[in-house]
Design an enzyme around this catalytic site. Structure first.
Site, mmCIF file in Angstrom:
data_model
loop_
_atom_site.group_PDB
_atom_site.id
_atom_site.type_symbol
_atom_site.label_atom_id
_atom_site.label_comp_id
_atom_site.label_asym_id
_atom_site.label_seq_id
_atom_site.Cartn_x
_atom_site.Cartn_y
_atom_site.Cartn_z
ATOM 1 N N THR A 1 -0.449 -2.406 19.550
ATOM 2 C CA THR A 1 -0.081 -1.065 19.994
ATOM 3 C C THR A 1 -0.570 -0.785 21.409
ATOM 4 O OG1 THR A 1 -0.616 1.273 19.617
ATOM 5 C CG2 THR A 1 -2.180 -0.311 18.775
ATOM 6 N N ASP A 2 0.098 0.140 22.084
ATOM 7 C CA ASP A 2 -0.367 0.560 23.423
ATOM 8 C C ASP A 2 -1.659 1.379 23.331
ATOM 9 O OD1 ASP A 2 0.652 2.911 22.296
ATOM 10 O OD2 ASP A 2 1.903 3.426 24.024
ATOM 11 N N GLU A 3 -2.021 1.827 22.115
ATOM 12 C CA GLU A 3 -3.195 2.703 21.985
ATOM 13 C C GLU A 3 -4.497 1.976 22.333
ATOM 14 O OE1 GLU A 3 -3.040 5.395 18.631
ATOM 15 O OE2 GLU A 3 -0.867 5.227 18.539
ATOM 16 N N ASP B 1 -2.829 -9.344 -0.501
ATOM 17 C CA ASP B 1 -3.668 -8.541 0.385
ATOM 18 C C ASP B 1 -4.324 -9.451 1.428
ATOM 19 O OD1 ASP B 1 -5.625 -6.892 1.482
ATOM 20 O OD2 ASP B 1 -5.992 -5.872 -0.430
ATOM 21 N N SER C 1 -9.774 -0.681 16.021
ATOM 22 C CA SER C 1 -9.549 -1.810 15.105
ATOM 23 C C SER C 1 -8.419 -2.704 15.605
ATOM 24 C CB SER C 1 -9.270 -1.310 13.677
ATOM 25 O OG SER C 1 -8.022 -0.644 13.612
ATOM 26 N N LYS C 2 -7.386 -2.107 16.200
ATOM 27 C CA LYS C 2 -6.288 -2.926 16.744
ATOM 28 C C LYS C 2 -6.778 -3.696 17.975
ATOM 29 C CE LYS C 2 -2.532 -3.175 15.593
ATOM 30 N NZ LYS C 2 -1.824 -4.029 14.601
ATOM 31 N N SER D 1 -2.092 2.011 9.842
ATOM 32 C CA SER D 1 -1.443 2.360 11.111
ATOM 33 C C SER D 1 -1.537 3.829 11.528
ATOM 34 C CB SER D 1 0.039 1.961 11.037
ATOM 35 O OG SER D 1 0.723 2.788 10.111
ATOM 36 N N TYR E 1 -8.542 3.765 14.679
ATOM 37 C CA TYR E 1 -7.329 2.933 14.591
ATOM 38 C C TYR E 1 -7.211 2.032 15.811
ATOM 39 C CZ TYR E 1 -2.398 1.698 15.249
ATOM 40 O OH TYR E 1 -1.230 1.008 15.502
ATOM 41 N N THR F 1 0.864 -1.179 0.000
ATOM 42 C CA THR F 1 0.000 0.000 0.000
ATOM 43 C C THR F 1 0.906 1.236 0.000
ATOM 44 O OG1 THR F 1 0.003 0.282 2.406
ATOM 45 C CG2 THR F 1 -1.645 -1.246 1.479
HETATM 46 P P1 NAD Z 1 3.204 0.934 8.326
HETATM 47 O O1 NAD Z 1 1.936 1.651 8.018
HETATM 48 O O2 NAD Z 1 4.510 1.632 8.156
HETATM 49 O O3 NAD Z 1 3.294 -0.408 7.445
HETATM 50 C C1 NAD Z 1 2.202 -1.248 7.271
HETATM 51 C C2 NAD Z 1 2.578 -2.288 6.225
HETATM 52 O O4 NAD Z 1 1.457 -3.177 6.060
HETATM 53 C C3 NAD Z 1 2.890 -1.696 4.853
HETATM 54 O O5 NAD Z 1 4.026 -2.318 4.299
HETATM 55 C C4 NAD Z 1 1.643 -2.017 4.042
HETATM 56 O O6 NAD Z 1 1.895 -2.161 2.649
HETATM 57 C C5 NAD Z 1 1.191 -3.320 4.679
HETATM 58 N N1 NAD Z 1 -0.244 -3.536 4.503
HETATM 59 C C6 NAD Z 1 -1.251 -2.645 4.760
HETATM 60 N N2 NAD Z 1 -2.440 -3.182 4.439
HETATM 61 C C7 NAD Z 1 -2.188 -4.443 4.001
HETATM 62 C C8 NAD Z 1 -3.018 -5.497 3.529
HETATM 63 N N3 NAD Z 1 -4.343 -5.350 3.436
HETATM 64 N N4 NAD Z 1 -2.440 -6.681 3.179
HETATM 65 C C9 NAD Z 1 -1.098 -6.830 3.272
HETATM 66 N N5 NAD Z 1 -0.261 -5.852 3.680
HETATM 67 C C10 NAD Z 1 -0.799 -4.674 4.042
HETATM 68 O O7 NAD Z 1 3.024 0.397 9.824
HETATM 69 P P2 NAD Z 1 4.091 0.315 11.006
HETATM 70 O O8 NAD Z 1 4.186 1.643 11.662
HETATM 71 O O9 NAD Z 1 5.314 -0.351 10.505
HETATM 72 O O10 NAD Z 1 3.310 -0.648 12.000
HETATM 73 C C11 NAD Z 1 3.425 -2.063 11.878
HETATM 74 C C12 NAD Z 1 2.570 -2.719 12.943
HETATM 75 O O11 NAD Z 1 3.010 -2.316 14.236
HETATM 76 C C13 NAD Z 1 1.094 -2.349 12.861
HETATM 77 O O12 NAD Z 1 0.337 -3.507 13.161
HETATM 78 C C14 NAD Z 1 0.912 -1.295 13.942
HETATM 79 O O13 NAD Z 1 -0.400 -1.314 14.461
HETATM 80 C C15 NAD Z 1 1.933 -1.758 14.971
HETATM 81 N N6 NAD Z 1 2.493 -0.684 15.822
HETATM 82 C C16 NAD Z 1 3.008 0.452 15.265
HETATM 83 C C17 NAD Z 1 3.579 1.427 16.083
HETATM 84 C C18 NAD Z 1 4.200 2.676 15.501
HETATM 85 O O14 NAD Z 1 4.616 3.557 16.261
HETATM 86 N N7 NAD Z 1 4.328 2.820 14.186
HETATM 87 C C19 NAD Z 1 3.611 1.243 17.463
HETATM 88 C C20 NAD Z 1 3.074 0.069 17.995
HETATM 89 C C21 NAD Z 1 2.530 -0.896 17.160
HETATM 90 P P1 TYD Z 2 1.552 10.238 15.363
HETATM 91 O O1 TYD Z 2 2.983 10.208 14.923
HETATM 92 O O2 TYD Z 2 0.479 10.342 14.337
HETATM 93 O O3 TYD Z 2 1.337 8.952 16.288
HETATM 94 P P2 TYD Z 2 0.079 8.550 17.245
HETATM 95 O O4 TYD Z 2 -1.081 9.407 16.930
HETATM 96 O O5 TYD Z 2 -0.152 7.121 16.869
HETATM 97 O O6 TYD Z 2 0.599 8.707 18.644
HETATM 98 O O7 TYD Z 2 1.373 11.456 16.367
HETATM 99 C C1 TYD Z 2 2.189 11.573 17.515
HETATM 100 C C2 TYD Z 2 1.692 12.759 18.294
HETATM 101 O O8 TYD Z 2 1.960 13.950 17.541
HETATM 102 C C3 TYD Z 2 0.198 12.752 18.552
HETATM 103 O O9 TYD Z 2 -0.055 13.305 19.841
HETATM 104 C C4 TYD Z 2 -0.370 13.665 17.468
HETATM 105 C C5 TYD Z 2 0.746 14.673 17.249
HETATM 106 N N1 TYD Z 2 0.890 15.202 15.879
HETATM 107 C C6 TYD Z 2 1.032 16.581 15.688
HETATM 108 O O10 TYD Z 2 1.016 17.373 16.655
HETATM 109 N N2 TYD Z 2 1.166 17.043 14.408
HETATM 110 C C7 TYD Z 2 1.184 16.217 13.329
HETATM 111 O O11 TYD Z 2 1.280 16.724 12.173
HETATM 112 C C8 TYD Z 2 1.061 14.815 13.542
HETATM 113 C C9 TYD Z 2 1.080 13.872 12.380
HETATM 114 C C10 TYD Z 2 0.933 14.342 14.834
#
Ligand code: NAD
Ligand code: TYD
Length: 351
Positions: free
Chosen positions: A131-133, A59, A160-161, A85, A157, A36
């Protein structure tokens, strides 16, 4: 062992794929990713020709495809990271999050059950990365999320998680699926897509454009370097107890505005600008709807039971991250062309 890692072309997934491909040459790693907007094969250039790595473009919202893949490949384990995400996108298009995060997870669980249950699940693992969310939002103060904190998701988000976590546990209790779960705090580091706060701010600073700070910038997040999340996933996958959940965090809380100040100062220093230059780009904009105030993770279970701990301080990790973005301007420019411009205009025009 053959492991399907879903979402391996994304931010965290690419670091997990790299760690497993290089650390465990005896494992076969299949990266199942739909590519994606968030999936980027550039993230995996250094490992794409490794003999124990393969990409399967597909997918997880397509049950027939997932079933056929599992029947053909007969994986021993799944590490499931594929997801939609970004909270802001979940506010504008919640259904996409239900489809990928909830339905997609159930499709994987179904396929794994159909393949593994007749074999008695011997040596199999379904590891769900979350996620912790899902725990909701904390007030300012010392309280932290533990593995026993009740779920209280508040954005599409996190809802759904949370639903996907419940389905994974339900498959354990109902069908005896050997599952593991982890719930991690906000990650940062190389290859982070610039819709999230840190890479978005770096991109804006590099172009001398406004850095949008939601509300007063008082919301607190607990930041973990992405490579430390990957080593935590390695620890849970190999040493974690089946059926258990592990919280993963950096013990590293920052109010958004303080974080942006540190980021501005770090970039000023590394690019030879006078201190204070980038801070002038900060622009307070309309707050996010339902904006969670504070996240903070108690990581004592994974630290005490599995011996995991973060390898870098925040200052070190942020320094490494800024260096990576400065050295990889082409990566950033490629992902911010085309569709990203439309996203940015739509997401921020009203703020
Ligand atoms: P990201 O959005 O960077 O990457 C998501 C990946 O999933 C992409 O490569 C995308 O192509 C793939 N994808 C999306 N929809 C798909 C589908 N229908 N079928 C197959 N592949 C698909 O996400 P991320 O930040 O690397 O997060 C990865 C995981 O870790 C997620 O499950 C997220 O909830 C979890 N997580 C993320 C964070 C964070 O801070 N980013 C923190 C805690 C947990
Ligand atoms: P984000 O990186 O989207 O992660 P999450 O919402 O999953 O914690 O955002 C981190 C924090 O930063 C969140 O409190 C929202 C804030 N934020 C801004 O203030 N400005 C921005 O443009 C974005 C994307 C996030």
């Amino acid at each position: 062992m053959k492991i399907i890692i879903t979402g391996g072309a994304g931010f965290i997934g690419s670091h997990v794929v790299r760690l497993f491909v290089t650390k465990y040459p005896e494992y076969q790693i299949l990266n199942l990713d739909a590519l994606t907007y968030a999936g980027n094969l550039e993230n995996l250039r250094d490992v794409e020709s490794a003999p124990n790595y393969r990409l399967v473009k597909g997918d997880i919202t397509d049950q027939a495809f997932v079933d056929e893949l599992f029947a053909r490949e007969e994986p021993d384990a799944v590490i499931h990271l594929a997801a939609e995400s970004h909270v802001d996108r979940s506010i504008t298009d919640p259904l996409a999050f239900v489809k990928t995060n909830v339905l997609g997870t159930v499709h994987l669980l179904n396929a794994a059950k159909n393949l593994w249950k007749p074999l008695g699940y011997e040596g199999k693992v379904f590891y769900h990365v979350s996620t912790d969310e899902v725990y909701g939002s904390l007030d300012f103060g010392p309280e932290m999320f533990t593995e026993d904190t009740s779920y209280d998701p508040r954005s599409p988000y996190s809802a759904s998680k949370a639903a996907s976590d419940h389905f994974v546990r339900a498959w354990h209790h109902t069908y005896h699926m050997p599952i593991k779960l982890s719930n991690c705090s906000n990650n940062y580091g190389p290859n982070h897509f610039p819709e999230k706060l840190i890479p978005l701010a770096i991109h804006r600073i590099q172009h001398g454009e406004a850095i949008p700070v939601y509300g007063k910038g008082e919301n607190v997040r607990d930041w973990l370097f992405v490579k430390d999340h990957a080593t935590a996933i390695d620890a849970v996958f190999h040493k974690g107890t089946v059926g258990e959940t592990y919280n993963i965090g950096g013990v590293n809380e920052w109010a958004n505005l303080e974080l942006i100040h540190l980021l501005c100062d770090t970039l000023d220093e590394k690019t030879g600008k006078e201190k204070g230059t980038s801070r002038q780009l900060i622009k307070f904009v309309t707050d996010r709807a339902g904006h969670d105030l504070r996240y903070a993770i108690d990581s004592s279970k994974i630290m005490n039971e599995l011996g995991w701990k973060p390898s870098v301080t925040f200052e070190q990790g942020l320094g490494l991250t800024v260096d990576w973005y400065l050295e990889n301007e082409t990566w950033l420019n490629n992902v911010t062309s085309g569709a990203y411009q439309d996203y940015y205009q739509k997401q921020y025009a009203q703020r």
